[in-house]
Design a protein around this motif. Structure first.
Motif, PDB file in Angstrom:
ATOM      1  N   GLU A 109       6.933  -0.214  19.926  1.00  0.00           N
ATOM      2  CA  GLU A 109       6.292  -0.222  18.609  1.00  0.00           C
ATOM      3  C   GLU A 109       7.267  -0.730  17.553  1.00  0.00           C
ATOM      4  OE1 GLU A 109       3.125   3.380  18.845  1.00  0.00           O
ATOM      5  OE2 GLU A 109       5.241   3.941  18.872  1.00  0.00           O
ATOM      6  N   ARG A 110       6.701  -1.227  16.474  1.00  0.00           N
ATOM      7  CA  ARG A 110       7.488  -1.732  15.350  1.00  0.00           C
ATOM      8  C   ARG A 110       7.057  -0.991  14.088  1.00  0.00           C
ATOM      9  NH1 ARG A 110      10.584  -6.075  14.508  1.00  0.00           N
ATOM     10  NH2 ARG A 110      10.715  -6.866  12.396  1.00  0.00           N
ATOM     11  N   VAL A 111       8.028  -0.463  13.376  1.00  0.00           N
ATOM     12  CA  VAL A 111       7.768   0.241  12.123  1.00  0.00           C
ATOM     13  C   VAL A 111       8.119  -0.693  10.975  1.00  0.00           C
ATOM     14  CG1 VAL A 111       8.460   2.172  10.659  1.00  0.00           C
ATOM     15  CG2 VAL A 111       8.170   2.519  13.120  1.00  0.00           C
ATOM     16  N   SER A 112       7.197  -0.881  10.049  1.00  0.00           N
ATOM     17  CA  SER A 112       7.414  -1.725   8.876  1.00  0.00           C
ATOM     18  C   SER A 112       7.281  -0.879   7.622  1.00  0.00           C
ATOM     19  CB  SER A 112       6.386  -2.859   8.824  1.00  0.00           C
ATOM     20  OG  SER A 112       6.503  -3.695   9.939  1.00  0.00           O
ATOM     21  N   VAL A 113       8.293  -0.940   6.780  1.00  0.00           N
ATOM     22  CA  VAL A 113       8.253  -0.258   5.491  1.00  0.00           C
ATOM     23  C   VAL A 113       7.966  -1.310   4.430  1.00  0.00           C
ATOM     24  CG1 VAL A 113       9.591   1.025   3.779  1.00  0.00           C
ATOM     25  CG2 VAL A 113       9.819   1.582   6.212  1.00  0.00           C
ATOM     26  N   LEU A 114       6.931  -1.068   3.660  1.00  0.00           N
ATOM     27  CA  LEU A 114       6.584  -1.934   2.537  1.00  0.00           C
ATOM     28  C   LEU A 114       6.881  -1.174   1.249  1.00  0.00           C
ATOM     29  CD1 LEU A 114       3.101  -3.220   3.791  1.00  0.00           C
ATOM     30  CD2 LEU A 114       5.352  -4.242   4.174  1.00  0.00           C
ATOM     31  N   LEU A 115       7.542  -1.833   0.320  1.00  0.00           N
ATOM     32  CA  LEU A 115       7.848  -1.207  -0.965  1.00  0.00           C
ATOM     33  C   LEU A 115       7.342  -2.086  -2.099  1.00  0.00           C
ATOM     34  CD1 LEU A 115      11.480   0.059  -0.285  1.00  0.00           C
ATOM     35  CD2 LEU A 115       9.352   1.383  -0.252  1.00  0.00           C
ATOM     36  N   GLU A 116       6.815  -1.454  -3.112  1.00  0.00           N
ATOM     37  CA  GLU A 116       6.237  -2.137  -4.270  1.00  0.00           C
ATOM     38  C   GLU A 116       7.182  -3.203  -4.826  1.00  0.00           C
ATOM     39  OE1 GLU A 116       3.399  -3.100  -6.953  1.00  0.00           O
ATOM     40  OE2 GLU A 116       3.110  -1.428  -5.569  1.00  0.00           O
ATOM     41  N   GLU A 117       8.461  -2.874  -4.929  1.00  0.00           N
ATOM     42  CA  GLU A 117       9.435  -3.781  -5.529  1.00  0.00           C
ATOM     43  C   GLU A 117       9.565  -5.103  -4.764  1.00  0.00           C
ATOM     44  OE1 GLU A 117      10.999   0.473  -6.218  1.00  0.00           O
ATOM     45  OE2 GLU A 117       9.849  -0.605  -4.705  1.00  0.00           O
TER      46      GLU A 117
ATOM     47  N   ARG B 271       3.282  -3.353  -2.531  1.00  0.00           N
ATOM     48  CA  ARG B 271       2.625  -2.073  -2.239  1.00  0.00           C
ATOM     49  C   ARG B 271       3.581  -1.183  -1.463  1.00  0.00           C
ATOM     50  NH1 ARG B 271      -0.821  -3.044   3.350  1.00  0.00           N
ATOM     51  NH2 ARG B 271      -1.005  -0.809   3.499  1.00  0.00           N
ATOM     52  N   ASP B 272       3.308   0.112  -1.506  1.00  0.00           N
ATOM     53  CA  ASP B 272       4.086   1.098  -0.751  1.00  0.00           C
ATOM     54  C   ASP B 272       3.300   1.533   0.456  1.00  0.00           C
ATOM     55  OD1 ASP B 272       6.178   1.102  -2.551  1.00  0.00           O
ATOM     56  OD2 ASP B 272       5.583   2.966  -3.554  1.00  0.00           O
ATOM     57  N   ALA B 273       3.906   1.414   1.650  1.00  0.00           N
ATOM     58  CA  ALA B 273       3.279   1.892   2.869  1.00  0.00           C
ATOM     59  C   ALA B 273       4.298   1.852   4.003  1.00  0.00           C
ATOM     60  CB  ALA B 273       2.071   1.023   3.249  1.00  0.00           C
ATOM     61  N   VAL B 274       4.055   2.670   5.009  1.00  0.00           N
ATOM     62  CA  VAL B 274       4.774   2.582   6.275  1.00  0.00           C
ATOM     63  C   VAL B 274       3.739   2.300   7.336  1.00  0.00           C
ATOM     64  CG1 VAL B 274       6.209   3.780   7.978  1.00  0.00           C
ATOM     65  CG2 VAL B 274       6.635   4.126   5.530  1.00  0.00           C
TER      66      VAL B 274
END
Length: 185
Positions: free
Chosen positions: A163-171, A175-178
């Motif tokens: 599996e691959r975990v991706s962290v998205l950050l607003e900056e 958007r913010d999400a994992v």
């Protein structure tokens, strides 16, 4: 680990979850350090930098004082440069007071094998001598290859190595999400 999410990505954390995790880590930092004195937050690029800035903002809200932040590029300290030779060098910026005799908190988005943090420790030793070094991560997904453990974790997410975990950050991402992709669905 970050990449453009595909359509099969499952959302594990939303923006509010990430905000709560940052708040919890901030309170843990204050408790373990017995206040904000001598704390320095160093984000590991790319997503560790905005996370460190968010932690500093939250610490300022709680304590009414500024906690110095900076960034620590670990590119030239990595042990996988032969396999992945093209890496963009990003700036290392230290707060004006430096890191000597400070409690340095390394901030990163995902803790996986531990190799990035090993590189960060090597880079840090070239820049000064902190009194203590702690590690704060948004996501700990396991699969350690080195004896490295986070002191402050936003969320433990047991994953398979497929599996691959991706962290998205607003900056950086708008958007913010994992997100998690791959593995068995």
């Amino acid at each position: 680990m970050n990449a453009a999410p595909d359509q099969s990505a499952r959302v594990l954390l939303e923006g509010a979850d990430i905000a709560r995790a940052v708040t919890r880590i901030a309170h843990e930092l204050l408790e373990s350090n017995k206040g904000p004195q001598d704390l320095v937050l160093l984000g590991v690029p790319t997503r560790g930098v905005p996370l460190a800035q968010r932690l500093a903002a939250r610490l300022a809200e709680v304590e009414g004082t500024t906690v110095p932040t900076g960034s620590l590029d670990v590119t030239m300290y990595r042990d996988d440069l032969r396999r992945h030779p093209t890496r963009e060098l990003l700036p290392t910026t230290l707060p004006a007071g430096g890191i000597d005799d400070k409690v340095v908190v390394l901030v990163d988005d995902v803790l996986y094998s531990g190799r990035t943090i090993r590189a960060a420790l090597d880079a840090l030793s070239d820049l000064g001598r902190p009194r203590a070094v702690r590690l704060a991560v948004l996501v700990d997904r396991g699969h350690r290859e080195l004896p490295i453990r986070a002191d402050h974790v936003g969320k433990n997410l047991p994953t398979s190595s497929a599996e691959r975990v991706s962290v998205l950050l607003e900056e950086l991402d708008g958007r913010d999400a994992v997100l998690i992709t791959g593995g068995a669905n």
